[in-house]
Design an enzyme around this catalytic site. Sequence first.
Site, short mmCIF file in Angstrom:
data_model
loop_
_atom_site.label_atom_id
_atom_site.label_comp_id
_atom_site.label_asym_id
_atom_site.label_seq_id
_atom_site.Cartn_x
_atom_site.Cartn_y
_atom_site.Cartn_z
N SER A 74 -19.20 58.49 -10.11
CA SER A 74 -20.06 57.50 -9.46
C SER A 74 -19.69 57.41 -7.99
CB SER A 74 -19.96 56.14 -10.15
OG SER A 74 -18.64 55.82 -10.43
N GLU A 85 -7.91 50.83 -13.57
CA GLU A 85 -9.33 50.93 -13.92
C GLU A 85 -9.64 49.99 -15.08
OE1 GLU A 85 -10.53 54.78 -15.41
OE2 GLU A 85 -12.64 54.35 -14.99
#
Lengths: 361, 394
Positions: free
Chosen positions: B148, B231
């Site tokens: 992304s 994350e």
Amino acid sequence: MSAQPDLLYSEEEEALRAAVRDLLADHCDAAGVIARVESDAPHDRELWKLLADGMGLAGLLVPEEQGGQGATHREVAVVLEELGRAVAPVPFLTSAVVATEALLAGEAGDLLGDLASGRKIGTLAVALNLPAGSAYKVVRHEGGALHGELTGIADAAVADVLLVPADDGGLYAVDASAATVTPQVSLDLTRPLAKVVLDGAPGRLLGDAEPAVRRALRAGAALLASEQLGLAEWTLTETVRYLKERKQFNRPVGGFQALKHRLAQLWLEVVNLRAAARNAADALATGSDDADVAVAVAQAFAAPVAVHAAEEALQLHGGIGMTWEHPVHLYLKRAKADSIAYGTAGAHRAALAELVDLPSP
Amino acid sequence: MTDAAELRRRTAELLAAFPPATTDRVDFLRARFDAGLAWVHYPEGLGGLGAPRSLQAVVDADLEAEGAPDNDPRRIGIGLGMAAPTILAYGTEEQKRRYLRPLWTGEEVWCQLFSEPGAGSDLAALGTRAVRESGGEWVVNGQKVWTSSAHIARWAILIARTDPDAPKHRGITYFICDMTDPGVEVRPLRQVTGEAEFNEVFITDVRIPDSRRLGEIGDGWKVAQTTLNNERVAIGGMRLPREGGMIGPVSKTWRERPELRTHDLHQRLLQLWVEAEAARLTAERLRQQLVAGQPGPEGAGMKLAFARLNQEISGLEVELRGEEGLLYDDWTMRRPELVDFVGRDAGYRYLRSKGNSIEGGTTEVLLNIVAERVLGLPSEPRTDKDVAWKDLAR
């Protein structure tokens, strides 16, 4: 919505937990509970004396000026986690929580202090399966005496005093010696039910039954979630421990991915249950506007998790889990009975539908 | 030790010197960084003051009250959540000074070149090669996927294989890759939703100077653990009001559209509402634990809970909408900068949430992690542990 709930445990609450856990470790082992529930006296009166007299736990919810500890539902919840972890056969939830809450709603006189000190055990004479706000059975009040039959009354077998709703709208204190209390054969051996027959028994009027029963059953439902949390934690911890030791196919059974995923899933459910149960206890303790929602969420979530945890524990223990000598059956029976006590998950979801404006079709 | 009062004093000073109403957005953000109020737990000179992490909330609240610009953490989430903690932990002083400030202000967007077509959950199987030339530069070749922000990123964190003779976890090295290098080709990857939120990235003879290596040669797996742990925290740690997640839109639809209601859907909605509320409370409890300095293991489970709930709730909403549920708002291929769960229809939410149980670690892998690290159950038998990467079956 009101202020953010405090979902953690304070240092004092952790100290209380440690003290209760130590006492239960010494006086309430699984083998002892199994032996006791087969006897004529399934309740552990010695343990109750230690908890009530020794530690003052029966009076946690009662203000100090009325002979109690002046603590809150948060501390009561911690005690119930530990009692659930041990499936302790003591009338804490029924006497120190539900009956006490009913008395706190009215004019109890000395009775509140008697319950707080543990000198007397009380029970609310409403069937254990009923949620707050539902219709309950009443007895006939005639000529100053009470007449009728009530069933499904938890811990009535050890109660000294019964809190009985009557058809005139009053809640009456009835001395257990004036009633005929017959034990019923119960699914949960550690919190047995009884039938109560009143045949012209004298009763002392405590106040209006409806608000007292509603308050008592709501507190019962809220704090039962903490008992269910303790119970679910025990079954998870014990199953993990067993599956690390138990070998099949030359490997610890707990190393198989299919089982690891089931246990991880269960852990996640227990973690969520802790937050929901803590939220309900905190909402009652602070008198939050959100308390009804918090209670309905906790009960709608807790019952399926506790039952799932106990069912998984039995299955994953394999053959030993089916035996009478292994304590997992005590937990399964308690979990299943708890899933009905003070309203099923479905009943609490229905209550929630009203509270959060998600109406039925 | 910097306390709350000191932070509030410094915040007031910043606001006085750079009034948000009359200061350029980037100028304000740079000044905030230089004042040590960007991430207060970072060291002095790097956007912080070495203060307790929990005090960030004090600064944020005061700045928000005065209408200070924010640095758009969603668009630059990979930089903030993953690159920054890794650079802080493993970077040289020079690297920290070069990268952290424009990363935090959002002037430089970051992406993460980790996953490959053959290395997803088994990330350590990656095959992108970095070969060191005699001059010390590294030459990188390979293909990455599910990236992304690659199309807007200035920099990437990259892991590549530097020693194929070592077992797979040991022959990896961690680099910072310049996304403007001509050898970097970014191609949109169209998804089930119709849009292209992610990219494939083809890396051909990209030269990376050794000064852009993070950590020791061959130590890249250990460095990557810092990135991956952060994350999961970033995905699970958000604070939500009641009905703040995906249960919000479907509850709203239920209230506004009585003609759609059925008994079956009512039962399922209430059940999911309860589960969503319990998950929200768990996230709140986790947040309170972090603030109290007692982080619990619950974070490992939050992503699992939200992934399942998002999928079940959005699936229910498609059904609830009946005839409308047969429609879709827009199949045009677009390049969104953000995942937009709120601005799109139920059908989009249903399809996009399928990724929630894959991105950031599949549900299956995360359940293994919970079982092994939280519950202490035995790990899976390994057949790849002591075998050179080049000798593994592929």
